[in-house]
Write a protein that holds these residues in place. Structure first.
Motif, PDB file in Angstrom:
ATOM      1  N   ARG A  30     170.737  17.946  87.720  1.00 57.98           N
ATOM      2  CA  ARG A  30     170.343  18.736  86.437  1.00 57.98           C
ATOM      3  C   ARG A  30     171.448  19.614  85.823  1.00 57.98           C
ATOM      4  O   ARG A  30     172.309  20.122  86.636  1.00 57.98           O
ATOM      5  N   PHE A  31     171.573  19.462  84.681  1.00 62.48           N
ATOM      6  CA  PHE A  31     172.454  20.387  83.920  1.00 62.48           C
ATOM      7  C   PHE A  31     172.163  21.731  83.864  1.00 62.48           C
ATOM      8  O   PHE A  31     170.967  22.137  84.201  1.00 62.48           O
ATOM      9  N   ASN A  32     173.266  22.573  84.265  1.00 62.05           N
ATOM     10  CA  ASN A  32     172.978  24.204  84.221  1.00 62.05           C
ATOM     11  C   ASN A  32     172.515  24.679  82.739  1.00 62.05           C
ATOM     12  O   ASN A  32     173.118  23.871  81.774  1.00 62.05           O
ATOM     13  N   PRO A  33     171.606  25.538  82.655  1.00 68.49           N
ATOM     14  CA  PRO A  33     171.070  25.666  81.242  1.00 68.49           C
ATOM     15  C   PRO A  33     172.185  26.587  80.519  1.00 68.49           C
ATOM     16  O   PRO A  33     173.018  27.144  81.320  1.00 68.49           O
ATOM     17  N   ASP A  34     172.407  26.630  79.192  1.00 73.35           N
ATOM     18  CA  ASP A  34     173.415  26.883  78.420  1.00 73.35           C
ATOM     19  C   ASP A  34     173.126  28.268  77.954  1.00 73.35           C
ATOM     20  O   ASP A  34     173.454  28.947  77.013  1.00 73.35           O
ATOM     21  N   ILE A  35     171.715  28.973  78.196  1.00 74.06           N
ATOM     22  CA  ILE A  35     171.178  30.318  77.997  1.00 74.06           C
ATOM     23  C   ILE A  35     171.359  31.139  79.122  1.00 74.06           C
ATOM     24  O   ILE A  35     171.217  30.894  80.380  1.00 74.06           O
ATOM     25  N   GLN A  36     171.749  32.208  78.677  1.00 70.65           N
ATOM     26  CA  GLN A  36     171.910  33.277  79.810  1.00 70.65           C
ATOM     27  C   GLN A  36     170.536  33.572  80.444  1.00 70.65           C
ATOM     28  O   GLN A  36     169.347  33.519  79.616  1.00 70.65           O
ATOM     29  N   HIS A  37     170.284  34.246  81.702  1.00 69.69           N
ATOM     30  CA  HIS A  37     169.026  34.708  82.159  1.00 69.69           C
ATOM     31  C   HIS A  37     168.965  35.916  81.805  1.00 69.69           C
ATOM     32  O   HIS A  37     170.119  36.643  81.445  1.00 69.69           O
ATOM     33  N   GLU A  38     167.758  36.940  81.897  1.00 77.13           N
ATOM     34  CA  GLU A  38     167.679  38.392  81.627  1.00 77.13           C
ATOM     35  C   GLU A  38     168.382  39.116  82.576  1.00 77.13           C
ATOM     36  O   GLU A  38     168.791  40.246  82.344  1.00 77.13           O
ATOM     37  N   GLY A  39     168.449  38.606  83.950  1.00 75.79           N
ATOM     38  CA  GLY A  39     168.972  39.740  84.864  1.00 75.79           C
ATOM     39  C   GLY A  39     168.325  40.728  85.304  1.00 75.79           C
ATOM     40  O   GLY A  39     166.910  40.597  84.731  1.00 75.79           O
ATOM     41  N   ALA A  40     168.844  41.629  86.112  1.00 72.46           N
ATOM     42  CA  ALA A  40     167.847  42.834  86.682  1.00 72.46           C
ATOM     43  C   ALA A  40     167.598  43.807  85.351  1.00 72.46           C
ATOM     44  O   ALA A  40     168.580  44.350  84.961  1.00 72.46           O
ATOM     45  N   GLU A  41     166.498  43.980  85.048  1.00 72.91           N
ATOM     46  CA  GLU A  41     166.190  44.977  83.997  1.00 72.91           C
ATOM     47  C   GLU A  41     166.727  46.277  84.162  1.00 72.91           C
ATOM     48  O   GLU A  41     167.528  46.987  83.622  1.00 72.91           O
ATOM     49  N   TYR A  42     166.861  46.853  85.375  1.00 67.78           N
ATOM     50  CA  TYR A  42     167.439  48.254  85.741  1.00 67.78           C
ATOM     51  C   TYR A  42     168.611  48.390  85.861  1.00 67.78           C
ATOM     52  O   TYR A  42     169.196  49.449  85.856  1.00 67.78           O
ATOM     53  N   LEU A  43     169.650  47.365  85.961  1.00 66.40           N
ATOM     54  CA  LEU A  43     170.931  47.325  85.923  1.00 66.40           C
ATOM     55  C   LEU A  43     171.367  47.171  84.435  1.00 66.40           C
ATOM     56  O   LEU A  43     172.538  47.524  84.173  1.00 66.40           O
ATOM     57  N   GLN A  44     170.788  46.921  83.627  1.00 67.93           N
ATOM     58  CA  GLN A  44     171.427  46.682  81.964  1.00 67.93           C
ATOM     59  C   GLN A  44     171.858  48.074  81.872  1.00 67.93           C
ATOM     60  O   GLN A  44     171.154  49.102  81.417  1.00 67.93           O
ATOM     61  N   GLY A  45     173.239  48.040  81.290  1.00 69.67           N
ATOM     62  CA  GLY A  45     173.756  48.963  81.037  1.00 69.67           C
ATOM     63  C   GLY A  45     175.268  49.302  81.410  1.00 69.67           C
ATOM     64  O   GLY A  45     175.827  48.453  82.130  1.00 69.67           O
ATOM     65  N   VAL A  46     176.147  50.196  81.296  1.00 65.51           N
ATOM     66  CA  VAL A  46     177.218  50.647  81.785  1.00 65.51           C
ATOM     67  C   VAL A  46     177.048  51.657  82.871  1.00 65.51           C
ATOM     68  O   VAL A  46     176.694  52.744  82.489  1.00 65.51           O
ATOM     69  N   THR A  69     175.161  43.038  81.204  1.00 65.71           N
ATOM     70  CA  THR A  69     174.386  42.684  80.267  1.00 65.71           C
ATOM     71  C   THR A  69     173.864  41.218  80.374  1.00 65.71           C
ATOM     72  O   THR A  69     174.627  40.413  80.714  1.00 65.71           O
ATOM     73  N   CYS A  70     172.549  41.371  80.552  1.00 61.72           N
ATOM     74  CA  CYS A  70     171.585  40.204  80.870  1.00 61.72           C
ATOM     75  C   CYS A  70     172.187  39.743  82.496  1.00 61.72           C
ATOM     76  O   CYS A  70     172.107  40.567  83.337  1.00 61.72           O
ATOM     77  N   ASP A  71     172.427  38.569  82.517  1.00 63.26           N
ATOM     78  CA  ASP A  71     172.949  38.057  83.889  1.00 63.26           C
ATOM     79  C   ASP A  71     174.399  38.115  84.118  1.00 63.26           C
ATOM     80  O   ASP A  71     175.155  37.618  85.208  1.00 63.26           O
ATOM     81  N   SER A  72     174.941  38.864  83.061  1.00 61.98           N
ATOM     82  CA  SER A  72     176.456  39.021  83.298  1.00 61.98           C
ATOM     83  C   SER A  72     177.025  40.252  83.825  1.00 61.98           C
ATOM     84  O   SER A  72     176.283  41.287  83.263  1.00 61.98           O
ATOM     85  N   ILE A  73     178.278  40.133  84.362  1.00 64.89           N
ATOM     86  CA  ILE A  73     178.788  41.587  84.595  1.00 64.89           C
ATOM     87  C   ILE A  73     180.069  41.467  84.285  1.00 64.89           C
ATOM     88  O   ILE A  73     180.935  40.598  84.449  1.00 64.89           O
ATOM     89  N   TYR A  74     180.609  42.643  83.816  1.00 62.31           N
ATOM     90  CA  TYR A  74     181.946  43.138  83.310  1.00 62.31           C
ATOM     91  C   TYR A  74     182.612  44.034  84.330  1.00 62.31           C
ATOM     92  O   TYR A  74     182.066  45.374  84.290  1.00 62.31           O
ATOM     93  N   ALA A  75     183.462  44.001  85.010  1.00 60.90           N
ATOM     94  CA  ALA A  75     184.066  45.005  85.987  1.00 60.90           C
ATOM     95  C   ALA A  75     185.231  45.514  85.626  1.00 60.90           C
ATOM     96  O   ALA A  75     186.449  44.652  85.358  1.00 60.90           O
ATOM     97  N   THR A  76     185.536  47.036  85.495  1.00 56.55           N
ATOM     98  CA  THR A  76     186.912  47.573  85.031  1.00 56.55           C
ATOM     99  C   THR A  76     187.213  48.235  86.556  1.00 56.55           C
ATOM    100  O   THR A  76     186.428  49.091  86.925  1.00 56.55           O
ATOM    101  N   LEU A  77     188.157  47.699  87.092  1.00 55.49           N
ATOM    102  CA  LEU A  77     188.703  48.662  88.234  1.00 55.49           C
ATOM    103  C   LEU A  77     189.885  49.358  88.272  1.00 55.49           C
ATOM    104  O   LEU A  77     190.805  48.771  88.093  1.00 55.49           O
ATOM    105  N   HIS A  78     189.748  50.734  88.194  1.00 55.96           N
ATOM    106  CA  HIS A  78     190.827  51.422  88.461  1.00 55.96           C
ATOM    107  C   HIS A  78     191.324  51.830  89.605  1.00 55.96           C
ATOM    108  O   HIS A  78     190.712  52.604  90.434  1.00 55.96           O
TER     109      HIS A  78
END
Length: 177
Positions: A30-46, A69-78
């Motif tokens: 099956r094809f992977n969906p091209d729409i993001q999933h919502e992810g964990a609500e309590y994690l949404q933010g910076v 943001t949704c099911d995506s994560i952006y990490a900045t590592l100092h």
């Protein structure tokens, strides 16, 4: 009288095998969906890590900035390093920043990330200083509240104490946008 024909039996077996492989490949793919999933609500933010226990005594440590943001994560590592264990041209007086992005999933008390190291513009990094390739951290979610999150890296068991600095509301969009 029946005649045994090995070629006919081989052809029938071959056709059944091909039909079975075709059926399995059609039904299981099956094809992977091209729409993001919502992810964990309590994690949404910076989320920002201000310090780590006994950081002044460590020869090298990394402070995390995580944006969910949704099911995506952006990490900045100092990273701060008191020892020169990389090329002089990359050492930058012992202070450098790395970036990674990917998708995450929460399973029980685990935060699993599947991503890539990137440049500062979030485009894939294939060469240069520091780490390249896959970004695959595995965290244990120790505890969380609306404004704090404690993760434990599965590989070194050091706690990552994060505080929330911004809320994000997930609005799923197409991955290709």
């Amino acid at each position: 009288m029946l005649h045994y024909n090995p070629n006919k039996l081989r052809n029938i077996t071959y056709r059944f095998l091909l039909a079975g492989m075709f059926f399995l490949s059609v039904c299981s793919c099956r094809f992977n969906p091209d729409i993001q999933h919502e992810g964990a609500e309590y994690l949404q933010g910076v989320w920002i890590q201000d310090s780590i226990p006994m950081q002044d005594a460590l020869l090298q440590y990394t402070l995390h900035e995580l944006k969910f943001t949704c099911d995506s994560i952006y990490a900045t590592l100092h990273t701060t390093s008191k020892v020169k264990n990389i090329a002089d041209s990359c050492y930058n007086n012992g202070l450098w920043t790395e970036y990674a992005k990917g998708v995450y999933v929460v399973r029980g008390d685990s935060l699993l990330v599947d991503g890539l190291y990137t440049r500062a513009n979030w485009r894939q990094k294939i060469s240069g200083c520091y780490r390249i390739g896959q970004y695959l951290p595995r965290f244990k979610i120790v505890r969380y509240t609306t404004d704090s999150l404690v993760l434990e890296n599965r590989y070194d068991q050091r706690p990552i104490l994060l505080r929330k600095t911004a809320d994000i509301t997930c609005v799923p969009k197409k991955r290709w946008e």
